[in-house]
Design a protein around this motif. Sequence first.
Motif, short mmCIF file in Angstrom:
data_model
loop_
_atom_site.label_atom_id
_atom_site.label_comp_id
_atom_site.label_asym_id
_atom_site.label_seq_id
_atom_site.Cartn_x
_atom_site.Cartn_y
_atom_site.Cartn_z
N SER A 17 9.63 12.72 24.19
CA SER A 17 8.86 13.82 24.75
C SER A 17 9.74 14.57 25.75
O SER A 17 10.21 14.00 26.73
N CYS A 63 15.85 20.44 21.37
CA CYS A 63 15.63 20.04 19.98
C CYS A 63 16.75 19.14 19.48
O CYS A 63 16.52 18.21 18.70
N ARG A 118 12.73 11.25 14.58
CA ARG A 118 11.41 11.50 14.00
C ARG A 118 10.30 11.15 15.00
O ARG A 118 10.37 10.14 15.68
N GLY A 119 9.31 12.00 15.05
CA GLY A 119 8.19 11.77 15.94
C GLY A 119 8.38 12.35 17.32
O GLY A 119 7.47 12.28 18.16
N ARG A 150 8.71 15.12 20.36
CA ARG A 150 7.89 16.28 20.68
C ARG A 150 8.55 17.08 21.79
O ARG A 150 9.02 16.52 22.78
N ARG A 168 12.84 21.74 12.25
CA ARG A 168 12.02 20.92 11.36
C ARG A 168 12.02 19.45 11.76
O ARG A 168 11.26 18.67 11.22
N VAL A 202 11.60 18.18 14.90
CA VAL A 202 10.76 17.82 16.05
C VAL A 202 9.45 18.58 15.98
O VAL A 202 9.35 19.65 15.37
N THR A 203 8.44 18.01 16.62
CA THR A 203 7.16 18.69 16.76
C THR A 203 7.21 19.56 18.00
O THR A 203 7.56 19.09 19.09
N ARG A 240 5.27 22.37 20.58
CA ARG A 240 4.00 22.93 21.02
C ARG A 240 4.24 23.68 22.32
O ARG A 240 5.29 23.53 22.94
#
Length: 321
Positions: free
Chosen positions: A29, A48, A54-55, A57, A97, A99-100, A102
């Motif tokens: 995170s 990034c 993977r996973g 954020r 692509r 990382v997530t 928001r």
Amino acid sequence: MRIKLPDPRVLPHRARRVARWTGSIAYRSIVVPLLELDETEHALALACRLAADRGARVVVVAPLVIERELPLDAHFEDARGELEQRLEAAVEAVGSREVTMRHEIVRTRPGQIGDDIARVAAEHRAELLVVGAPVESRRGFRRAFSREILLLLRAAPCRVLIATGPVAGKGSPARPEFSKILVPMKLGEIGEEMVATAVKLARSRGAALEAVHVVRVPLDKPLDAELRDYDEQAAASLAKAAALGTAHDVEVEGRSVRARSIGEAIVQAAEETAADLIVLGSSPRWRRQARFFSPTVDYVLRNARTEILVLAFPQGVFEEV
């Protein structure tokens, strides 16, 4: 002088433990404050890269500053809409692509931006805050960065990575591209995390990585004086850097230099090797002082001609360094 690094497969137990420990460092995170658009895009691209597992954020936070005479829940549709457009533009400019991503808006007061962004980082259990700063800010007379960044540095509950340099300046591309990374070695865990950060960045784009250990020679001794203990420490720190690199399939070239000033030696090494990025570490004890950074970090910030990342640690972490 160049030092022949030992084969990491036969390093002592401490170096092997460091290699395993580095492999467990995975930023899951990361929070990126929305400042000026160019600097935010640059910081977001770095975030990034560091959160490529993977996973992971990445959260981009935009402060909506509300004057003290107005209630925090007052309606600011126009200002909020503008912030949302800037957030979407920053995220779209970087795009990842792996990382997530928001974004969110936090309402704050003048002078409280650092505290409120730090609060958001704590709510997201962020391991890292990545802040972009223009290169011009490093030339400040008293402080290397703006007041907002320094207050955030002091309030942050996690590590803070300040990204600044030619690439982060106005009109530069958002995506940072490094071909040669220089990491000055420090003894202890701060030095190890500096190398781990440099290794992650080098691996993501195949950049060359050089670790340099500066042996500061006292003024009452000649530069070529026998300093066996210091030379052994330099060899040990460079061996650890090699082990950290090997754990991530990154070759680390190491060398030791002697100098009167560590800061001057780092700047000179960056020029000699044509490095386009320097990774520095800042001990948490400097956050309690007005200058925020050690004399060495401050000197490199003000004099190096290349991009610089400063990895600063929160209070209570590595206090012995």
